[in-house]
Design a protein around this motif. Structure first.
Motif, PDB file in Angstrom:
ATOM      1  N   THR A 125      10.239   7.481   4.396  1.00 29.96           N
ATOM      2  CA  THR A 125       9.374   8.540   3.982  1.00 29.96           C
ATOM      3  C   THR A 125       8.995   8.404   2.600  1.00 29.96           C
ATOM      4  OG1 THR A 125      10.544  10.051   5.862  1.00 29.96           O
ATOM      5  CG2 THR A 125       8.933  11.217   3.944  1.00 29.96           C
ATOM      6  N   TYR A 126       9.970   7.955   1.697  1.00 33.82           N
ATOM      7  CA  TYR A 126       9.573   7.820   0.477  1.00 33.82           C
ATOM      8  C   TYR A 126       8.635   6.725   0.184  1.00 33.82           C
ATOM      9  CZ  TYR A 126      13.709  10.544  -0.275  1.00 33.82           C
ATOM     10  OH  TYR A 126      14.758  11.791  -0.249  1.00 33.82           O
ATOM     11  N   VAL A 127       9.063   5.632   0.982  1.00 33.59           N
ATOM     12  CA  VAL A 127       7.713   4.342   0.870  1.00 33.59           C
ATOM     13  C   VAL A 127       6.430   4.934   1.213  1.00 33.59           C
ATOM     14  CG1 VAL A 127       7.377   2.056   1.545  1.00 33.59           C
ATOM     15  CG2 VAL A 127       9.614   2.650   1.029  1.00 33.59           C
ATOM     16  N   ALA A 128       6.403   5.399   2.413  1.00 33.13           N
ATOM     17  CA  ALA A 128       5.297   6.172   2.936  1.00 33.13           C
ATOM     18  C   ALA A 128       4.320   6.856   1.948  1.00 33.13           C
ATOM     19  CB  ALA A 128       5.532   6.821   4.316  1.00 33.13           C
ATOM     20  N   GLU A 129       5.039   7.815   1.148  1.00 33.01           N
ATOM     21  CA  GLU A 129       4.649   8.658   0.132  1.00 33.01           C
ATOM     22  C   GLU A 129       3.947   7.634  -0.786  1.00 33.01           C
ATOM     23  OE1 GLU A 129       7.905  12.174   0.587  1.00 33.01           O
ATOM     24  OE2 GLU A 129       7.370  11.369  -1.527  1.00 33.01           O
ATOM     25  N   SER A 130       4.621   6.388  -1.526  1.00 33.44           N
ATOM     26  CA  SER A 130       3.891   5.457  -2.096  1.00 33.44           C
ATOM     27  C   SER A 130       2.711   4.956  -1.595  1.00 33.44           C
ATOM     28  CB  SER A 130       4.907   4.421  -2.653  1.00 33.44           C
ATOM     29  OG  SER A 130       5.998   5.049  -3.207  1.00 33.44           O
ATOM     30  N   ILE A 131       2.920   4.625  -0.283  1.00 30.20           N
ATOM     31  CA  ILE A 131       1.655   4.048   0.270  1.00 30.20           C
ATOM     32  C   ILE A 131       0.537   4.972   0.382  1.00 30.20           C
ATOM     33  CG2 ILE A 131       0.703   3.370   2.698  1.00 30.20           C
ATOM     34  CD1 ILE A 131       3.525   1.998   3.204  1.00 30.20           C
ATOM     35  N   ALA A 132       0.817   6.367   0.444  1.00 33.04           N
ATOM     36  CA  ALA A 132      -0.225   7.339   0.596  1.00 33.04           C
ATOM     37  C   ALA A 132      -1.031   7.484  -0.716  1.00 33.04           C
ATOM     38  CB  ALA A 132       0.145   8.599   0.618  1.00 33.04           C
ATOM     39  N   ARG A 133      -0.045   7.350  -1.977  1.00 33.41           N
ATOM     40  CA  ARG A 133      -0.825   7.130  -3.223  1.00 33.41           C
ATOM     41  C   ARG A 133      -1.700   5.972  -3.531  1.00 33.41           C
ATOM     42  NH1 ARG A 133       4.165   8.788  -4.711  1.00 33.41           N
ATOM     43  NH2 ARG A 133       4.443  11.051  -4.596  1.00 33.41           N
ATOM     44  N   VAL A 134      -1.243   4.923  -3.165  1.00 35.74           N
ATOM     45  CA  VAL A 134      -2.181   3.629  -3.025  1.00 35.74           C
ATOM     46  C   VAL A 134      -3.383   3.730  -2.020  1.00 35.74           C
ATOM     47  CG1 VAL A 134      -2.186   0.959  -2.713  1.00 35.74           C
ATOM     48  CG2 VAL A 134       0.089   2.143  -3.378  1.00 35.74           C
ATOM     49  N   LYS A 135      -3.295   4.479  -0.889  1.00 31.20           N
ATOM     50  CA  LYS A 135      -4.433   4.528  -0.131  1.00 31.20           C
ATOM     51  C   LYS A 135      -5.340   5.592  -0.939  1.00 31.20           C
ATOM     52  CE  LYS A 135      -2.520   3.967   4.378  1.00 31.20           C
ATOM     53  NZ  LYS A 135      -2.087   4.742   5.581  1.00 31.20           N
ATOM     54  N   GLU A 136      -4.899   6.416  -1.495  1.00 31.38           N
ATOM     55  CA  GLU A 136      -5.617   7.766  -2.126  1.00 31.38           C
ATOM     56  C   GLU A 136      -6.482   6.992  -3.298  1.00 31.38           C
ATOM     57  OE1 GLU A 136      -4.864  12.344  -3.350  1.00 31.38           O
ATOM     58  OE2 GLU A 136      -3.638  10.823  -4.169  1.00 31.38           O
ATOM     59  N   ARG A 144      -7.568   3.945  -3.343  1.00 26.01           N
ATOM     60  CA  ARG A 144      -8.441   3.151  -2.751  1.00 26.01           C
ATOM     61  C   ARG A 144      -9.449   3.938  -1.966  1.00 26.01           C
ATOM     62  NH1 ARG A 144      -4.765  -2.290  -1.243  1.00 26.01           N
ATOM     63  NH2 ARG A 144      -3.822  -2.483  -3.040  1.00 26.01           N
ATOM     64  N   GLY A 145      -9.276   5.177  -1.908  1.00 21.78           N
ATOM     65  CA  GLY A 145     -10.278   5.815  -0.981  1.00 21.78           C
ATOM     66  C   GLY A 145     -10.033   5.599   0.539  1.00 21.78           C
ATOM     67  N   MET A 146      -8.793   5.266   0.802  1.00 27.12           N
ATOM     68  CA  MET A 146      -8.634   5.128   2.287  1.00 27.12           C
ATOM     69  C   MET A 146      -7.949   6.356   2.876  1.00 27.12           C
ATOM     70  SD  MET A 146      -6.805   1.332   1.831  1.00 27.12           S
ATOM     71  CE  MET A 146      -6.037   1.135   3.417  1.00 27.12           C
ATOM     72  N   GLY A 147      -8.320   6.362   4.426  1.00 24.93           N
ATOM     73  CA  GLY A 147      -7.514   7.530   4.920  1.00 24.93           C
ATOM     74  C   GLY A 147      -5.931   7.250   5.241  1.00 24.93           C
ATOM     75  N   ILE A 148      -5.306   8.310   5.719  1.00 24.79           N
ATOM     76  CA  ILE A 148      -3.933   8.135   5.899  1.00 24.79           C
ATOM     77  C   ILE A 148      -3.585   7.543   7.100  1.00 24.79           C
ATOM     78  CG2 ILE A 148      -1.848   9.447   6.680  1.00 24.79           C
ATOM     79  CD1 ILE A 148      -2.404   9.853   3.624  1.00 24.79           C
ATOM     80  N   HIS A 149      -4.314   7.822   8.191  1.00 24.24           N
ATOM     81  CA  HIS A 149      -4.017   7.341   9.677  1.00 24.24           C
ATOM     82  C   HIS A 149      -4.598   6.175   9.849  1.00 24.24           C
ATOM     83  CE1 HIS A 149      -3.215   7.522  13.659  1.00 24.24           C
ATOM     84  NE2 HIS A 149      -4.582   7.441  14.198  1.00 24.24           N
ATOM     85  N   ASP A 150      -3.787   4.908  10.158  1.00 24.82           N
ATOM     86  CA  ASP A 150      -4.250   3.550  10.336  1.00 24.82           C
ATOM     87  C   ASP A 150      -3.596   3.110  11.709  1.00 24.82           C
ATOM     88  OD1 ASP A 150      -4.467   0.869  10.633  1.00 24.82           O
ATOM     89  OD2 ASP A 150      -4.033   0.811   8.374  1.00 24.82           O
ATOM     90  N   PRO A 151      -4.621   3.252  12.779  1.00 31.30           N
ATOM     91  CA  PRO A 151      -4.084   3.142  14.341  1.00 31.30           C
ATOM     92  C   PRO A 151      -3.601   1.709  14.340  1.00 31.30           C
ATOM     93  CG  PRO A 151      -6.366   3.907  14.130  1.00 31.30           C
ATOM     94  CD  PRO A 151      -5.986   4.032  12.827  1.00 31.30           C
ATOM     95  N   ASP A 152      -4.249   0.770  13.853  1.00 29.11           N
ATOM     96  CA  ASP A 152      -4.061  -0.661  14.043  1.00 29.11           C
ATOM     97  C   ASP A 152      -2.634  -1.104  13.280  1.00 29.11           C
ATOM     98  OD1 ASP A 152      -6.504  -1.165  15.143  1.00 29.11           O
ATOM     99  OD2 ASP A 152      -7.251  -2.148  13.434  1.00 29.11           O
ATOM    100  N   ARG A 153      -2.421  -0.508  12.174  1.00 20.79           N
ATOM    101  CA  ARG A 153      -0.956  -0.641  11.621  1.00 20.79           C
ATOM    102  C   ARG A 153       0.130  -0.143  12.223  1.00 20.79           C
ATOM    103  NH1 ARG A 153       2.938  -3.483   9.069  1.00 20.79           N
ATOM    104  NH2 ARG A 153       4.305  -2.277   8.266  1.00 20.79           N
ATOM    105  N   GLU A 154      -0.210   1.314  12.928  1.00 24.69           N
ATOM    106  CA  GLU A 154       0.644   1.976  13.932  1.00 24.69           C
ATOM    107  C   GLU A 154       0.965   0.983  15.110  1.00 24.69           C
ATOM    108  OE1 GLU A 154       0.487   5.857  14.458  1.00 24.69           O
ATOM    109  OE2 GLU A 154      -0.097   6.250  12.638  1.00 24.69           O
ATOM    110  N   GLU A 155       0.168   0.400  15.556  1.00 21.08           N
ATOM    111  CA  GLU A 155       0.261  -0.439  17.024  1.00 21.08           C
ATOM    112  C   GLU A 155       1.338  -1.689  16.394  1.00 21.08           C
ATOM    113  OE1 GLU A 155      -0.451   0.990  19.832  1.00 21.08           O
ATOM    114  OE2 GLU A 155       0.745  -0.809  20.448  1.00 21.08           O
ATOM    115  N   GLU A 156       0.905  -2.172  15.208  1.00 18.58           N
ATOM    116  CA  GLU A 156       1.788  -3.335  14.873  1.00 18.58           C
ATOM    117  C   GLU A 156       3.205  -2.826  14.702  1.00 18.58           C
ATOM    118  OE1 GLU A 156      -1.111  -5.243  11.733  1.00 18.58           O
ATOM    119  OE2 GLU A 156       0.937  -5.145  10.948  1.00 18.58           O
ATOM    120  N   VAL A 157       3.333  -1.619  13.950  1.00 19.96           N
ATOM    121  CA  VAL A 157       4.901  -1.314  14.099  1.00 19.96           C
ATOM    122  C   VAL A 157       5.409  -1.032  15.335  1.00 19.96           C
ATOM    123  CG1 VAL A 157       6.133   0.674  13.175  1.00 19.96           C
ATOM    124  CG2 VAL A 157       4.024  -0.043  11.844  1.00 19.96           C
TER     125      VAL A 157
END
Ligand SMILES: C=C(O[C@@H]1C=C(C(=O)O)C=C[C@H]1O)C(=O)O
Length: 107
Positions: A41-52, A54-67
């Motif tokens: 969860t903490y790493v995901a929060e850091s990812i959220a800041r990077v996305k913010e 870069r103007g990217m949204g939170i939800h990334d269905p392609d990445r979720e399918e990879e996971v």
């Protein structure tokens, strides 16, 4: 795989442990699971800041399918039910997205 099964089912002297010993082992594993969920969860929060930034949204269905594909393959190689592992990770990713939304203005 054998190593994971051995570690998960034998006590130090190589025999099956008592019920209490085995339950203690489960408790240690459970604590590790909760710590891993927190770290994820903490790493995901850091990812959220990077996305913010870069103007990217939170939800990334392609990445979720990879996971999901990766953890299903891992579950198969460890001979645990991949469908159930998939469901666990769907829940974890839902949780990480909720946390990301709570910590950023992104959606
Ligand atoms: C953490 C991320 O954000 C979201 C959550 C994911 C996850 O919890 O694994 C995966 C993809 C995104 O929907 C990411 O993009 O990596």
């Amino acid at each position: 795989m054998e190593e994971t099964r051995r570690k998960g089912s034998e006590t130090r002297n190589g025999q099956q442990g008592s019920l209490d010993e085995l339950r203690e082992e489960i408790e240690e594993i459970d604590n590790g699971i909760v710590e891993s969920i927190a770290r994820r969860t903490y790493v995901a929060e850091s990812i959220a800041r990077v996305k913010e930034e870069r103007g990217m949204g939170i939800h990334d269905p392609d990445r979720e399918e990879e996971v999901l594909e990766r953890v299903e393959e891992r579950a198969e190689s460890l001979e645990v039910d991949p469908e159930t592992v998939r469901e666990v990770f769907e829940l974890l990713m839902g949780m990480s997205k909720d946390e990301q939304r709570r910590h950023t203005d992104t959606d």
